[in-house]
Design a protein around this motif. Sequence first.
Motif, mmCIF file in Angstrom:
data_model
loop_
_atom_site.group_PDB
_atom_site.id
_atom_site.type_symbol
_atom_site.label_atom_id
_atom_site.label_comp_id
_atom_site.label_asym_id
_atom_site.label_seq_id
_atom_site.Cartn_x
_atom_site.Cartn_y
_atom_site.Cartn_z
ATOM 1 N N GLN A 1 0.849 -1.195 0.000
ATOM 2 C CA GLN A 1 0.000 0.000 0.000
ATOM 3 C C GLN A 1 0.882 1.242 0.000
ATOM 4 O O GLN A 1 1.575 1.512 0.984
ATOM 5 C CB GLN A 1 -0.889 -0.033 1.242
ATOM 6 C CG GLN A 1 -1.851 1.123 1.353
ATOM 7 C CD GLN A 1 -2.570 1.111 2.690
ATOM 8 O OE1 GLN A 1 -2.565 0.103 3.408
ATOM 9 N NE2 GLN A 1 -3.174 2.208 3.054
ATOM 10 N N THR B 1 4.655 -1.246 4.156
ATOM 11 C CA THR B 1 4.785 -2.606 4.683
ATOM 12 C C THR B 1 4.935 -3.597 3.534
ATOM 13 O O THR B 1 4.157 -3.555 2.577
ATOM 14 C CB THR B 1 3.539 -2.964 5.531
ATOM 15 O OG1 THR B 1 3.415 -2.000 6.577
ATOM 16 C CG2 THR B 1 3.656 -4.357 6.134
ATOM 17 N N ASN C 1 -10.148 11.486 18.068
ATOM 18 C CA ASN C 1 -10.873 12.548 17.346
ATOM 19 C C ASN C 1 -12.153 11.987 16.721
ATOM 20 O O ASN C 1 -13.219 12.599 16.799
ATOM 21 C CB ASN C 1 -10.008 13.138 16.231
ATOM 22 C CG ASN C 1 -8.946 14.095 16.751
ATOM 23 O OD1 ASN C 1 -8.982 14.506 17.909
ATOM 24 N ND2 ASN C 1 -8.000 14.446 15.895
ATOM 25 N N TRP D 1 6.811 4.021 5.122
ATOM 26 C CA TRP D 1 6.069 3.046 5.936
ATOM 27 C C TRP D 1 5.479 1.933 5.070
ATOM 28 O O TRP D 1 4.478 1.327 5.464
ATOM 29 C CB TRP D 1 4.861 3.658 6.639
ATOM 30 C CG TRP D 1 5.008 4.755 7.606
ATOM 31 C CD1 TRP D 1 4.784 6.072 7.378
ATOM 32 C CD2 TRP D 1 5.307 4.652 9.007
ATOM 33 N NE1 TRP D 1 4.922 6.785 8.526
ATOM 34 C CE2 TRP D 1 5.256 5.940 9.544
ATOM 35 C CE3 TRP D 1 5.619 3.580 9.842
ATOM 36 C CZ2 TRP D 1 5.503 6.205 10.877
ATOM 37 C CZ3 TRP D 1 5.855 3.840 11.173
ATOM 38 C CH2 TRP D 1 5.798 5.141 11.667
ATOM 39 N N GLU E 1 -4.539 9.175 18.660
ATOM 40 C CA GLU E 1 -5.115 10.525 18.741
ATOM 41 C C GLU E 1 -6.197 10.713 17.666
ATOM 42 O O GLU E 1 -7.253 11.292 17.919
ATOM 43 C CB GLU E 1 -4.026 11.592 18.562
ATOM 44 C CG GLU E 1 -3.048 11.695 19.728
ATOM 45 C CD GLU E 1 -2.077 10.534 19.806
ATOM 46 O OE1 GLU E 1 -1.791 9.906 18.753
ATOM 47 O OE2 GLU E 1 -1.603 10.230 20.916
ATOM 48 N N PHE F 1 0.451 4.627 0.204
ATOM 49 C CA PHE F 1 -0.366 5.801 0.512
ATOM 50 C C PHE F 1 0.463 6.847 1.280
ATOM 51 O O PHE F 1 0.636 7.956 0.827
ATOM 52 C CB PHE F 1 -1.583 5.414 1.364
ATOM 53 C CG PHE F 1 -2.700 4.704 0.631
ATOM 54 C CD1 PHE F 1 -2.531 4.182 -0.641
ATOM 55 C CD2 PHE F 1 -3.945 4.535 1.244
ATOM 56 C CE1 PHE F 1 -3.571 3.520 -1.307
ATOM 57 C CE2 PHE F 1 -4.995 3.886 0.589
ATOM 58 C CZ PHE F 1 -4.803 3.369 -0.671
ATOM 59 N N SER F 2 0.980 6.446 2.475
ATOM 60 C CA SER F 2 1.617 7.425 3.377
ATOM 61 C C SER F 2 2.900 7.986 2.792
ATOM 62 O O SER F 2 3.632 7.299 2.077
ATOM 63 C CB SER F 2 1.958 6.773 4.716
ATOM 64 O OG SER F 2 0.808 6.211 5.291
ATOM 65 N N SER G 1 -3.642 6.750 14.037
ATOM 66 C CA SER G 1 -3.058 6.838 15.374
ATOM 67 C C SER G 1 -4.136 6.932 16.461
ATOM 68 O O SER G 1 -5.293 7.246 16.180
ATOM 69 C CB SER G 1 -2.143 8.063 15.462
ATOM 70 O OG SER G 1 -2.920 9.230 15.469
ATOM 71 N N SER H 1 -1.524 10.941 8.881
ATOM 72 C CA SER H 1 -2.873 11.247 9.377
ATOM 73 C C SER H 1 -3.576 12.178 8.395
ATOM 74 O O SER H 1 -4.755 12.003 8.090
ATOM 75 C CB SER H 1 -2.794 11.939 10.746
ATOM 76 O OG SER H 1 -2.054 11.163 11.649
HETATM 77 C C1 LIG Z 1 3.486 -0.708 11.582
HETATM 78 C C2 LIG Z 1 3.021 0.281 10.548
HETATM 79 C C3 LIG Z 1 2.738 -0.131 9.264
HETATM 80 C C4 LIG Z 1 2.314 0.787 8.303
HETATM 81 N N1 LIG Z 1 2.094 0.339 7.006
HETATM 82 C C5 LIG Z 1 1.746 1.231 6.059
HETATM 83 C C6 LIG Z 1 1.619 0.819 4.690
HETATM 84 O O1 LIG Z 1 1.821 -0.354 4.350
HETATM 85 N N2 LIG Z 1 1.301 1.737 3.763
HETATM 86 C C7 LIG Z 1 1.052 3.035 4.076
HETATM 87 O O2 LIG Z 1 0.721 3.808 3.177
HETATM 88 N N3 LIG Z 1 1.184 3.486 5.371
HETATM 89 C C8 LIG Z 1 1.532 2.614 6.355
HETATM 90 N N4 LIG Z 1 1.693 3.038 7.669
HETATM 91 C C9 LIG Z 1 1.584 4.461 7.943
HETATM 92 C C10 LIG Z 1 0.455 4.879 8.846
HETATM 93 O O3 LIG Z 1 -0.748 4.905 8.143
HETATM 94 C C11 LIG Z 1 0.836 6.286 9.395
HETATM 95 O O4 LIG Z 1 1.983 6.135 10.195
HETATM 96 C C12 LIG Z 1 -0.261 6.884 10.217
HETATM 97 O O5 LIG Z 1 -1.340 7.242 9.402
HETATM 98 C C13 LIG Z 1 0.239 8.150 10.972
HETATM 99 O O6 LIG Z 1 0.830 9.030 10.089
HETATM 100 P P1 LIG Z 1 2.282 9.653 10.349
HETATM 101 O O7 LIG Z 1 3.203 8.534 10.660
HETATM 102 O O8 LIG Z 1 2.601 10.535 9.196
HETATM 103 O O9 LIG Z 1 2.151 10.522 11.653
HETATM 104 P P2 LIG Z 1 1.533 11.982 11.752
HETATM 105 O O10 LIG Z 1 0.231 12.014 11.036
HETATM 106 O O11 LIG Z 1 2.568 12.976 11.361
HETATM 107 O O12 LIG Z 1 1.256 12.084 13.294
HETATM 108 C C14 LIG Z 1 2.253 12.492 14.237
HETATM 109 C C15 LIG Z 1 1.597 12.656 15.588
HETATM 110 O O13 LIG Z 1 0.596 13.678 15.521
HETATM 111 C C16 LIG Z 1 -0.660 13.184 15.936
HETATM 112 N N5 LIG Z 1 -1.733 13.783 15.137
HETATM 113 C C17 LIG Z 1 -1.778 13.875 13.779
HETATM 114 N N6 LIG Z 1 -2.926 14.470 13.380
HETATM 115 C C18 LIG Z 1 -3.627 14.731 14.505
HETATM 116 C C19 LIG Z 1 -4.882 15.333 14.759
HETATM 117 N N7 LIG Z 1 -5.671 15.759 13.768
HETATM 118 N N8 LIG Z 1 -5.285 15.436 16.056
HETATM 119 C C20 LIG Z 1 -4.506 14.996 17.079
HETATM 120 N N9 LIG Z 1 -3.290 14.432 16.892
HETATM 121 C C21 LIG Z 1 -2.857 14.294 15.634
HETATM 122 C C22 LIG Z 1 -0.582 11.686 15.698
HETATM 123 O O14 LIG Z 1 -1.478 10.980 16.535
HETATM 124 C C23 LIG Z 1 0.870 11.387 16.053
HETATM 125 O O15 LIG Z 1 1.021 11.262 17.438
HETATM 126 C C24 LIG Z 1 2.128 2.143 8.643
HETATM 127 C C25 LIG Z 1 2.412 2.561 9.960
HETATM 128 C C26 LIG Z 1 2.867 1.649 10.894
HETATM 129 C C27 LIG Z 1 3.184 2.130 12.278
#
Ligand SMILES: Cc1cc2nc3c(=O)[nH]c(=O)nc-3n(C[C@H](O)[C@H](O)[C@H](O)COP(=O)(O)OP(=O)(O)OC[C@H]3O[C@@H](n4cnc5c(N)ncnc54)[C@H](O)[C@@H]3O)c2cc1C
Length: 395
Positions: A129, A165, A384, A163, A380, A131-132, A378, A138
Amino acid sequence: MDYGMTPELEEFRREVREFVAMNAPDIAPRAGVRCAETAEELASLKEWTGKLYAAGYLGGDWPVEYGGQGGEHAVERSVVVGEEIARARASVLPGAANLIAHALFDFGTEEQRTKFLPGIRSGSEVWCQLFSEPGSGSDLASLRTRAVRSENGGFVVNGQKVWTTNGQWSDYGYMLARTDVDAPKHKGISAFIVDMKLPGVDVRPLREITGTSDFNEVFFDDVVLEPDALVGELNNGWYVANSSLSHERSGVAANAVRLRQGVGALKDLAGRLEQNGHPAVEDGYVQDRLGRLDASVAALSAMVYANVSRVSRKSERAFDAPMAKLLFSEIGVEMQRFALELCGEAGILVEGDAGALDGGRWQDEFMYARAFTIAGGSSEVMRNLIAERGLGMPR
Ligand SMILES: Cc1cc2nc3c(=O)[nH]c(=O)nc-3n(C[C@H](O)[C@H](O)[C@H](O)COP(=O)(O)OP(=O)(O)OC[C@H]3O[C@@H](n4cnc5c(N)ncnc54)[C@H](O)[C@@H]3O)c2cc1C
């Protein structure tokens, strides 16, 4: 806590349990490792995936013409399969195969379905996937990877994902990229299929805190996509992605089984460790913590079964899945914290260290537990969603 499990489902469970015992690959479970670590493991996971589809244990919710049971499929059956695989501590291929399959059913062309669905069902083709991105997790709609239309109707892709996977083992990726920079951010995104072997696709495994490489960075440098790589209409990718994500059952039922096993293993550990000349399990504080964990897992199981029954009655609420996901991942962190407290100094040893308690699983599981509070949205963000959709609070 087998709520709503009819005799028919219990019979199905016995059948699945037997199937898993006979067919699951012989890969020793390691805390915090979800992907194959060797080509041999990958080969046996692919074969296992093919068997699960062939037996109807995966893909039951696919349309009948593509090998599924269509409207006849009972969601409870998928839950039982997930639970039994978890109970046996068997591995499955992580990735995006089911996501892209549903995107193709709902938005793909007949040619795309004919080309890609058989490889998913046989387990021979692995999907990831895409996407990220750095800075767009988020807030996924802010993604910046660009796909620019070329003269032949195809696209040229530049950008970076993170990220991803299983990206290192994947044949294809299900990707979101920006196709209109001037449109409002949700409206300028399209969905694509990317052949991961194309020139310009660079997959770089990331090393995680547990020492494994489950996910990757993926870079795109002038990657040329043919016109038929587009899934659905141009600039409709946000809708395509959200619609396919709604088919992704987060697997919380299976994770509840794993948590229940964790509580059992902790009770066992507390029975073996000595504190002040007595087994730790006789201590009131230890009993209190174990009791709370046990009760929390029981509450989670009850919530999961209630949610499943809502899904099958088509009365699911928008905050049901976020509540279960939040509870599951937070109990996981709490459980692993307590495990390390119990282990004391020995808790610092990891898998592979000589003399580690229970093979070092507790430290590895502690380090990995945090991942579940991020993956798939996440904690958080879950809070929400519960606040806005469940409690009607303002954004
Ligand atoms: C084990 C694992 C596997 C994954 N596999 C994939 C994959 O295969 N493909 C893929 O595309 N993605 C994958 N992901 C990514 C995952 O979808 C993102 O890590 C997740 O959506 C969070 O985005 P970020 O890491 O950019 O953190 P951010 O969005 O930058 O968040 C950073 C911090 O800010 C907080 N935060 C963000 N927005 C808000 C809000 N509106 N209100 C309050 N707090 C907030 C978050 O809770 C977090 O603590 C994977 C992640 C993990 C951990």
